[in-house]
Scaffold this motif. Structure first.
Motif, PDB file in Angstrom:
ATOM      1  N   PRO A  65       0.807  -1.224   0.000  1.00  0.00           N
ATOM      2  CA  PRO A  65       0.000   0.000   0.000  1.00  0.00           C
ATOM      3  C   PRO A  65       0.838   1.270   0.000  1.00  0.00           C
ATOM      4  N   MET A  66       2.009   1.231   0.628  1.00  0.00           N
ATOM      5  CA  MET A  66       2.857   2.424   0.657  1.00  0.00           C
ATOM      6  C   MET A  66       3.459   2.707  -0.715  1.00  0.00           C
ATOM      7  N   TYR A  67       3.909   1.641  -1.383  1.00  0.00           N
ATOM      8  CA  TYR A  67       4.434   1.831  -2.734  1.00  0.00           C
ATOM      9  C   TYR A  67       3.346   2.402  -3.644  1.00  0.00           C
ATOM     10  N   ALA A  68       2.144   1.857  -3.527  1.00  0.00           N
ATOM     11  CA  ALA A  68       1.042   2.335  -4.361  1.00  0.00           C
ATOM     12  C   ALA A  68       0.701   3.788  -4.031  1.00  0.00           C
ATOM     13  N   ARG A  69       0.768   4.142  -2.753  1.00  0.00           N
ATOM     14  CA  ARG A  69       0.492   5.525  -2.360  1.00  0.00           C
ATOM     15  C   ARG A  69       1.543   6.463  -2.945  1.00  0.00           C
ATOM     16  N   LEU A 255       7.561   5.695   4.645  1.00  0.00           N
ATOM     17  CA  LEU A 255       6.762   6.706   5.343  1.00  0.00           C
ATOM     18  C   LEU A 255       7.376   8.095   5.179  1.00  0.00           C
ATOM     19  N   THR A 256       8.703   8.148   5.257  1.00  0.00           N
ATOM     20  CA  THR A 256       9.388   9.431   5.050  1.00  0.00           C
ATOM     21  C   THR A 256       9.161   9.936   3.631  1.00  0.00           C
ATOM     22  N   GLN A 257       9.246   9.052   2.645  1.00  0.00           N
ATOM     23  CA  GLN A 257       9.024   9.463   1.259  1.00  0.00           C
ATOM     24  C   GLN A 257       7.585   9.924   1.031  1.00  0.00           C
ATOM     25  N   VAL A 258       6.636   9.232   1.660  1.00  0.00           N
ATOM     26  CA  VAL A 258       5.238   9.650   1.545  1.00  0.00           C
ATOM     27  C   VAL A 258       5.067  11.047   2.121  1.00  0.00           C
ATOM     28  N   SER A 259       5.645  11.286   3.294  1.00  0.00           N
ATOM     29  CA  SER A 259       5.535  12.593   3.943  1.00  0.00           C
ATOM     30  C   SER A 259       6.138  13.693   3.071  1.00  0.00           C
ATOM     31  N   GLN A 260       7.282  13.408   2.474  1.00  0.00           N
ATOM     32  CA  GLN A 260       7.933  14.400   1.609  1.00  0.00           C
ATOM     33  C   GLN A 260       7.084  14.712   0.380  1.00  0.00           C
TER      34      GLN A 260
END
Length: 275
Positions: A65-69, A255-260
């Motif tokens: 799910p994180m990769y997809a996000r 998670l850090t990449q999503v936040s950025q």
């Protein structure tokens, strides 16, 4: 993983002088040693297979799910850039980014309701693995059961089938790190008949047995090599002592990449609205 099967030299020595007194006894000992070595090798290959499979499943459940996000955010960012610039190249990049995106839940769902307290997203599997590597007690029980009940210790077909069915249940319990089930299986085996495996008496049969053991070892080596060279196997090399920690590390990085990317997207939206 390291593959060892150190009985070939013993077998060769026993086979080299079949007419020497005691040579058949040495051959029988070589067969027994080869059987035990093969069982230990099978245990190593099977435990590695379980870890690779569990790592793959947990990687998909936790990180998919994180990769997809991230793909979704990349598409949104590319679309915002294209809308602002109107440049043909930016528009094409936005199309390409959007083509990679699968429908995904929002960030609040991803890191809220869809993730449990342990960080694992519920999936269809009713009994997913809790960790990549089962606990030490599960490992101990598994090894003891396989050493006692392995089908290769039987000579009769009927007993081989009984043991094969039993080991299949042992493998399933170990794959799910089910210590209670492994304890129950251990009690079941101790309560049932444990026939001794009678070693063949004739040299020809012993040689045939050694040949079969060598062929089985080659097949297992191929399986181990395939697992080791797989994408998941190569990933697990980064943390061979604690693959669960590797999953946690990757999750933190994502998670850090999503936040950025969220911050970047918010900045683009503010600029577009003149805020």
């Amino acid at each position: 993983m390291t593959n060892t099967f150190g009985t070939e030299s013993a077998a060769a020595s026993a086979a080299a002088a079949p007419s020497v007194p005691g040579s058949q006894e040495r051959l029988a000992k070589a067969v027994r040693a080869a059987e035990q070595a093969l069982i230990e090798f099978e245990i190593a290959v099977e435990t590695f297979r379980v870890e690779v499979e569990n790592f793959s499943r947990l990687h998909h459940q936790r990180l998919g799910p994180m990769y997809a996000r991230l793909d979704e955010l990349d598409a949104l960012i590319a679309e915002a850039v294209a809308a602002h610039s109107g440049d043909r190249a930016d528009i094409e990049r936005a199309w390409e980014a959007r083509a990679l995106v699968m429908p995904m839940p929002g960030i609040e769902e991803l890191f809220g309701g869809l993730l449990g307290s342990d960080g694992v997203r519920p999936v269809e599997d009713p009994n997913p693995p809790r960790r990549v590597r089962p606990g030490k007690e599960a490992q101990r029980l598994y090894r003891e059961l396989v050493r006692k009940a392995h089908p290769d210790l039987a000579q009769e077909d009927e007993e081989k089938e009984r043991r094969s069915a039993f080991i299949a249940r042992v493998n399933e319990a170990y794959a799910y790190a089910d210590e209670d089930a492994l304890h129950a299986l251990a009690a079941e085996w101790e309560a049932g008949p444990v026939p001794l495996a009678d070693l063949p008496g004739e040299a020809e049969v012993l040689y045939a047995r050694l040949e079969w053991l060598a062929e089985r070892k080659e097949k297992l080596s191929a399986i181990a090599a395939e697992l080791d060279e797989s994408a998941i196997g190569q990933m697990m090399r980064l943390a061979p002592d604690d693959p669960d920690a590797l999953l946690n590390e990757i999750a933190e990085q994502l998670l850090t990449q999503v936040s950025q990317r969220e911050a970047r997207l918010a900045e683009l939206v503010r600029d577009a609205s003149g805020g």
